[in-house]
Structures are given as C-alpha cells and as structure tokens.
Design an enzyme around this catalytic site. Sequence first.
Site, PDB file in Angstrom:
ATOM      1  N   LYS A  88       2.600   2.350  -5.165  1.00  0.00           N
ATOM      2  CA  LYS A  88       3.367   1.928  -6.347  1.00  0.00           C
ATOM      3  C   LYS A  88       2.638   2.245  -7.643  1.00  0.00           C
ATOM      4  O   LYS A  88       3.251   2.636  -8.637  1.00  0.00           O
ATOM      5  CB  LYS A  88       3.655   0.425  -6.267  1.00  0.00           C
ATOM      6  CG  LYS A  88       4.550   0.042  -5.094  1.00  0.00           C
ATOM      7  CD  LYS A  88       4.745  -1.454  -4.990  1.00  0.00           C
ATOM      8  CE  LYS A  88       3.490  -2.195  -4.598  1.00  0.00           C
ATOM      9  NZ  LYS A  88       2.997  -1.881  -3.253  1.00  0.00           N
ATOM     10  N   GLN A  99       2.184  -5.739  -3.480  1.00  0.00           N
ATOM     11  CA  GLN A  99       2.422  -5.834  -2.040  1.00  0.00           C
ATOM     12  C   GLN A  99       3.720  -5.102  -1.649  1.00  0.00           C
ATOM     13  O   GLN A  99       4.078  -4.140  -2.298  1.00  0.00           O
ATOM     14  CB  GLN A  99       2.434  -7.295  -1.570  1.00  0.00           C
ATOM     15  CG  GLN A  99       1.069  -7.948  -1.565  1.00  0.00           C
ATOM     16  CD  GLN A  99       0.797  -8.784  -2.801  1.00  0.00           C
ATOM     17  OE1 GLN A  99       1.681  -9.193  -3.524  1.00  0.00           O
ATOM     18  NE2 GLN A  99      -0.464  -9.045  -3.054  1.00  0.00           N
ATOM     19  N   GLY A 135      -4.349  -4.084  -4.871  1.00  0.00           N
ATOM     20  CA  GLY A 135      -4.955  -3.049  -5.706  1.00  0.00           C
ATOM     21  C   GLY A 135      -4.032  -1.870  -5.874  1.00  0.00           C
ATOM     22  O   GLY A 135      -3.564  -1.296  -4.894  1.00  0.00           O
ATOM     23  N   HIS A 136      -3.732  -1.526  -7.116  1.00  0.00           N
ATOM     24  CA  HIS A 136      -2.925  -0.333  -7.376  1.00  0.00           C
ATOM     25  C   HIS A 136      -3.868   0.800  -7.764  1.00  0.00           C
ATOM     26  O   HIS A 136      -4.625   0.685  -8.724  1.00  0.00           O
ATOM     27  CB  HIS A 136      -1.907  -0.605  -8.484  1.00  0.00           C
ATOM     28  CG  HIS A 136      -0.774  -1.462  -8.025  1.00  0.00           C
ATOM     29  ND1 HIS A 136       0.274  -1.828  -8.837  1.00  0.00           N
ATOM     30  CD2 HIS A 136      -0.519  -2.017  -6.826  1.00  0.00           C
ATOM     31  CE1 HIS A 136       1.119  -2.577  -8.148  1.00  0.00           C
ATOM     32  NE2 HIS A 136       0.656  -2.707  -6.938  1.00  0.00           N
ATOM     33  N   ASP A 138       0.816  -1.223   0.000  1.00  0.00           N
ATOM     34  CA  ASP A 138       0.000   0.000   0.000  1.00  0.00           C
ATOM     35  C   ASP A 138       0.848   1.270   0.000  1.00  0.00           C
ATOM     36  O   ASP A 138       0.409   2.324   0.453  1.00  0.00           O
ATOM     37  CB  ASP A 138      -0.960   0.035   1.217  1.00  0.00           C
ATOM     38  CG  ASP A 138      -1.750  -1.247   1.369  1.00  0.00           C
ATOM     39  OD1 ASP A 138      -2.375  -1.657   0.380  1.00  0.00           O
ATOM     40  OD2 ASP A 138      -1.727  -1.842   2.460  1.00  0.00           O
ATOM     41  N   GLU A 139       2.058   1.187  -0.545  1.00  0.00           N
ATOM     42  CA  GLU A 139       2.953   2.350  -0.507  1.00  0.00           C
ATOM     43  C   GLU A 139       2.634   3.390  -1.578  1.00  0.00           C
ATOM     44  O   GLU A 139       3.114   4.519  -1.504  1.00  0.00           O
ATOM     45  CB  GLU A 139       4.426   1.911  -0.686  1.00  0.00           C
ATOM     46  CG  GLU A 139       4.938   0.976   0.377  1.00  0.00           C
ATOM     47  CD  GLU A 139       4.801  -0.492  -0.016  1.00  0.00           C
ATOM     48  OE1 GLU A 139       5.370  -1.343   0.674  1.00  0.00           O
ATOM     49  OE2 GLU A 139       4.112  -0.780  -1.018  1.00  0.00           O
ATOM     50  N   VAL A 165      -8.806  -2.604  -2.672  1.00  0.00           N
ATOM     51  CA  VAL A 165      -9.551  -3.790  -3.115  1.00  0.00           C
ATOM     52  C   VAL A 165     -10.456  -4.308  -2.004  1.00  0.00           C
ATOM     53  O   VAL A 165     -11.630  -4.562  -2.208  1.00  0.00           O
ATOM     54  CB  VAL A 165      -8.576  -4.904  -3.568  1.00  0.00           C
ATOM     55  CG1 VAL A 165      -9.309  -6.227  -3.749  1.00  0.00           C
ATOM     56  CG2 VAL A 165      -7.918  -4.503  -4.879  1.00  0.00           C
TER      57      VAL A 165
END
Length: 423
Positions: A16, A224, A40-41, A13-14, A300
């Site tokens: 990306k 991740q 989820g991105h 969750d950074e 997500v």
Amino acid sequence: MTVDLLLGLQWGDEGKGKIVDVLTSNYDIIARFQGGPNAGHTLEFDGIKHVLRTIPSGIFHKTAINIIGNGVVIDPVVFQKEIEGLAKFNMDIKSKLIISRKAHLILPTHRLLDAASEASKGKAKIGSTLKGIGPTYMDKTGRNGLRVGDIELEDFKDRYRALADKHEEMIKFYDVNIQYNLAELEKEFFESIEVLKTLDFIDSEEYLAQAQKAGKSILCEGAQGSLLDVDFGTYPFVTSSNTTAAGACTGLGIAPNRIKEVYGIFKAYVTRVGSGPFPTELFDEDGATMARIGNEFGSVTGRQRRCGWLDLVALKYAVQINGVTQLMMMKGDVLSGFETLKVCTEYNYKGKNISHFPYNIEPENVTPVFKEFKGWHQDLTGMTTYEELPIELKEYIEFIEKELEVPIKIVSVGPDRKQTILK
C-alpha cells in the site's frame, strides 16, 4: 472535491505504501485512518528504501498535507524515531503533518501488557507484534484510554499515572515473568511527548469537512489488510481495528456517501505474518522461492512471511465487503520463473465445494480447489507498458478481473515507484 480510499485486500503487506506514494501527486491530503506502528509501509525511490510506521505515505511529496486520523493509535516513542529518521531529508514536517486530537496514545505499559498477555497464552498465542496495539484499542473501547488531545490538559501526567498504575496491576494478574524498568521507559515516553507537542493537533473531522467544502482532494490510507479486520477478518487472528472501507469513515469522520473510488491492493500471490489459518499456504520449494524472491520479511518486525498461491475466494470476499472499484496487483515480478501457477477458485468446505468465504477456514474444514496456469520466465522489472508483459501474465490478470468483476488498473513489477505499469 474527491475522497478516495486505498486499502489492502489480503493479510496486509500488499504494498500500500508504494501505491499511496505513486498516487499522492493527484491528492491534496493523505489521511491515515486506523492501525498503529506495527504496520510498516515501505517506499522505495531514488535508490533509497524508506519505512514509515505511523506517518502517512504522502510525506515525501512537497505539496501534500498528511493527517494522522482519530482511528490511529500512536506510540510517541516510535513516532519520535520516525521523525528523526526523516530529518536528514530536509522536509518541513511541521507544515506537512497534522494529528487528530482524538487519536489514542500507546503507553509503555500497553506494550508490557501486550507482552504479558501473549506470554500467558503459550502455544495458543495469536502472533502479536508486541507493539501495544491490542491493549491500546482495548482501553479505547473500554473508555479508559488517553488521547492526543489529553496532552494539552494540565492534568495529563495525573491521567497517565492513573492508567499506568492500573496496567501494572493487570500485568501482575497474568503471572508471567516480564522484566522491565518502567521509570526508564517513562522517561523516554515523556521526552517523546514533547516532540509530539511540536506538531499541530487538530479536530480532524472538522478539518476534513472544511477541506471537502474547499474542493480539496483526499486519499484515505489504510494499514494492515482486510482479512485482519477485527470484525470481518480471520478472528481471533486479526488486528484490533477495522481495516476495511468502513474503518475510513469512523477513523476520519468522513461520511460514507463522500467516498468515490475504493482502490484495492493485492499481491499476485498471498502472504501472512504470524499465526492464523491460511488455506493456500505453501510448505514446499515454491513457497520458499516466493519468500526469497519477494523478500517477504516484515518491514517493521523483520518476521518472515508465510507464502501461498493466490486465493480468489478470500479476495472476492474482500472486494465485496469493501466495495472495491479498482484493483492494483503487486509483485507480479516475483512469479516470473514458475513453470506452473495455481489460483484457488473454490474451497472444499466440509465435503462440499463453495465459492464464498465461510465463518471458519481452519484446515480441518477447508481444502483449496485450484486452477492451474502456465507460468512465464521473462524478467518484468524493466518493463514499462502493459503491452510488454508476457501473454501468460496477461491471461492470469484477465482471469482475475473476470472472476472479481473489477478492473485491474495498476500492475507493479518492482519496489521502485517507477516500476509501476498503468493498464
């Protein structure tokens, strides 16, 4: 020819997706190398928020080719919904998205197995997203799995039936009350397989080898974060794949000596979803404020993320095992308004201060040692240059750079692709 790698350095969750989107214009190919649709991105631009689960984050750029690599596990049902969600943007998905034949398929029974396994653990559950990721990787390493290339075989449905029947027997073993209608789930699954078949399947390792020979630039995209790596993360509270730099090589078939830049993404603080140890976690108003301002809910799953101060012990570890060459700090804007910021610089581990990431970081063994910084109150979201940033934030950034011995090249001050400051 350039092969660069972008990955997360914390528990996921950074941000990306945003950075891949920002960088895509510099690359011919964006290739996802591991993970499944539990990741989820989120990308935001032109006032629209997009959430991608399996499709690489370069899909919104007209010229980039997007590859789903062999290290990814694909749920055809989720994938179909993702394709349908992009249809309204009039993209030529078929010419821009290609899939490795060696990528494994998530079956409906994988999701059921995930739910049964998690339910059987009671209070010891690991916080699975219940998307079937773990059971699919288990079948992969157990040499039972079905792959995208199997769809092209005449006996694909027979292979499916044999594996699904085996899964049903395993579900009975868990002896938990899982309600499901498999016939209905299978109907949806095979309809989505037909959608999958409209795209081109490739031998991605050969495709990427030829792309390198042709001088194409490639960005490898991870999902991740490094602390969720199945080998180097906070096991067993991890994902089922290698989220670190080594995973890009095995997840795409690219040789290690081809990789040039390793972009490491981290938040200005730390978040974690699900169970597992988290030394700097906050249970007070500061943690609640981070979650609220940072909108810390899974893109997500919708699950609220746990929040805490930046952990440099864990971050230094992630930089080390990934060989990070450039850092990108996300969500600096969320920390605006705090009177005092804290950064964990060491752990007190069983009564002794250490600066390396130990085997066990459970709270009975580890207490974080903090250094304090003066906060700032300015709103960063409209700033466009590094010079505009508050002096307190610059001191915070420079301290992190000094400790990690790697430069921070990008500071993100908001979710939109325009809210990205190059340093």
